[in-house]
Scaffold this motif. Sequence first.
Motif, short mmCIF file in Angstrom:
data_model
loop_
_atom_site.label_atom_id
_atom_site.label_comp_id
_atom_site.label_asym_id
_atom_site.label_seq_id
_atom_site.Cartn_x
_atom_site.Cartn_y
_atom_site.Cartn_z
N ASP A 35 0.82 -1.22 0.00
CA ASP A 35 0.00 0.00 0.00
C ASP A 35 0.85 1.27 0.00
O ASP A 35 0.42 2.29 -0.52
CB ASP A 35 -0.92 0.03 1.23
CG ASP A 35 -1.98 -1.05 1.19
OD1 ASP A 35 -2.31 -1.56 0.09
OD2 ASP A 35 -2.50 -1.39 2.27
N ASP A 36 2.03 1.20 0.59
CA ASP A 36 2.89 2.38 0.72
C ASP A 36 4.16 2.28 -0.13
O ASP A 36 5.14 2.97 0.14
CB ASP A 36 3.25 2.61 2.18
CG ASP A 36 4.07 1.47 2.77
OD1 ASP A 36 4.17 0.39 2.14
OD2 ASP A 36 4.63 1.66 3.87
N ALA A 37 4.16 1.43 -1.14
CA ALA A 37 5.36 1.20 -1.95
C ALA A 37 5.92 2.49 -2.54
O ALA A 37 5.16 3.33 -3.04
CB ALA A 37 5.05 0.21 -3.07
N LEU A 38 7.24 2.62 -2.50
CA LEU A 38 7.92 3.69 -3.22
C LEU A 38 8.10 3.21 -4.65
O LEU A 38 8.63 2.13 -4.88
CB LEU A 38 9.27 3.98 -2.58
CG LEU A 38 10.04 5.15 -3.20
CD1 LEU A 38 10.91 5.79 -2.16
CD2 LEU A 38 10.86 4.74 -4.39
N PHE A 39 7.64 4.04 -5.61
CA PHE A 39 7.69 3.66 -7.02
C PHE A 39 8.42 4.76 -7.79
O PHE A 39 7.97 5.91 -7.83
CB PHE A 39 6.27 3.49 -7.57
CG PHE A 39 6.24 3.04 -9.00
CD1 PHE A 39 6.23 1.68 -9.30
CD2 PHE A 39 6.21 3.96 -10.03
CE1 PHE A 39 6.21 1.26 -10.63
CE2 PHE A 39 6.20 3.54 -11.35
CZ PHE A 39 6.20 2.19 -11.65
N GLN A 40 9.54 4.40 -8.42
CA GLN A 40 10.29 5.35 -9.26
C GLN A 40 10.42 4.76 -10.65
O GLN A 40 11.26 3.91 -10.90
CB GLN A 40 11.68 5.62 -8.68
CG GLN A 40 12.51 6.56 -9.51
CD GLN A 40 11.97 7.98 -9.52
OE1 GLN A 40 11.93 8.63 -8.48
NE2 GLN A 40 11.54 8.46 -10.67
N GLY A 41 9.53 5.18 -11.55
CA GLY A 41 9.62 4.82 -12.95
C GLY A 41 10.43 5.89 -13.66
O GLY A 41 11.42 6.40 -13.12
N PHE A 42 9.99 6.29 -14.86
CA PHE A 42 10.71 7.32 -15.61
C PHE A 42 10.25 8.73 -15.29
O PHE A 42 10.83 9.69 -15.77
CB PHE A 42 10.57 7.09 -17.12
CG PHE A 42 11.36 5.90 -17.61
CD1 PHE A 42 12.68 5.74 -17.25
CD2 PHE A 42 10.78 4.97 -18.42
CE1 PHE A 42 13.41 4.65 -17.70
CE2 PHE A 42 11.49 3.88 -18.88
CZ PHE A 42 12.81 3.72 -18.52
N ASP A 43 9.20 8.88 -14.49
CA ASP A 43 8.79 10.22 -14.09
C ASP A 43 9.88 10.83 -13.21
O ASP A 43 10.62 10.10 -12.54
CB ASP A 43 7.46 10.16 -13.33
CG ASP A 43 6.29 9.79 -14.23
OD1 ASP A 43 6.44 9.88 -15.46
OD2 ASP A 43 5.23 9.42 -13.69
N PRO A 44 9.98 12.15 -13.19
CA PRO A 44 11.08 12.76 -12.44
C PRO A 44 10.99 12.60 -10.93
O PRO A 44 12.01 12.62 -10.25
CB PRO A 44 11.01 14.24 -12.84
CG PRO A 44 9.68 14.44 -13.44
CD PRO A 44 9.19 13.12 -13.93
N GLU A 45 9.80 12.43 -10.40
CA GLU A 45 9.64 12.32 -8.95
C GLU A 45 9.13 10.93 -8.57
O GLU A 45 8.31 10.36 -9.29
CB GLU A 45 8.63 13.37 -8.45
CG GLU A 45 9.08 14.80 -8.68
CD GLU A 45 10.34 15.16 -7.92
OE1 GLU A 45 10.53 14.69 -6.78
OE2 GLU A 45 11.16 15.91 -8.47
N PRO A 46 9.57 10.40 -7.44
CA PRO A 46 9.02 9.12 -6.98
C PRO A 46 7.58 9.31 -6.51
O PRO A 46 7.18 10.42 -6.15
CB PRO A 46 9.94 8.75 -5.81
CG PRO A 46 10.47 10.05 -5.32
CD PRO A 46 10.56 10.94 -6.51
#
Length: 122
Positions: A35-46
């Motif tokens: 539910d609280d996962a940190l997700f960093q794809g290609f967007d500039p901000e996580p």
Amino acid sequence: MTRSDTAATISTLLDRWADGIRRRDLDQIAAQFTDDALFQGFDPEPTFGHAAVTAYYGKQPPGLTADYTLLHTRELAPGAALGYAAVTFHRPDQPVRVHLTVVAAEVDGHWLLNHYHVSRVQ
């Protein structure tokens, strides 16, 4: 957890994630994350959580697929595992190669992705 158990845990999560991408099943993709996962794809901000994961994959082009090769795994602590993979996202216009680092956590007896970070490979 043995090294092969850790690899199997990470592979199972990434298999479900890749299958969700292939089928464009945003709920299945998001269900692989805490539910609280940190997700960093290609967007500039996580971003954080299921809604962010759903929004990210919802804006990806139809026909997207992901193939991965698991390069390294390690148990970080009981209930926590690290995975490092080479991933190729197959987009309709061109493939995109990345390295993916994930941290999986055991939550209520189920393994889920708690941290996801990609970096583009040139």
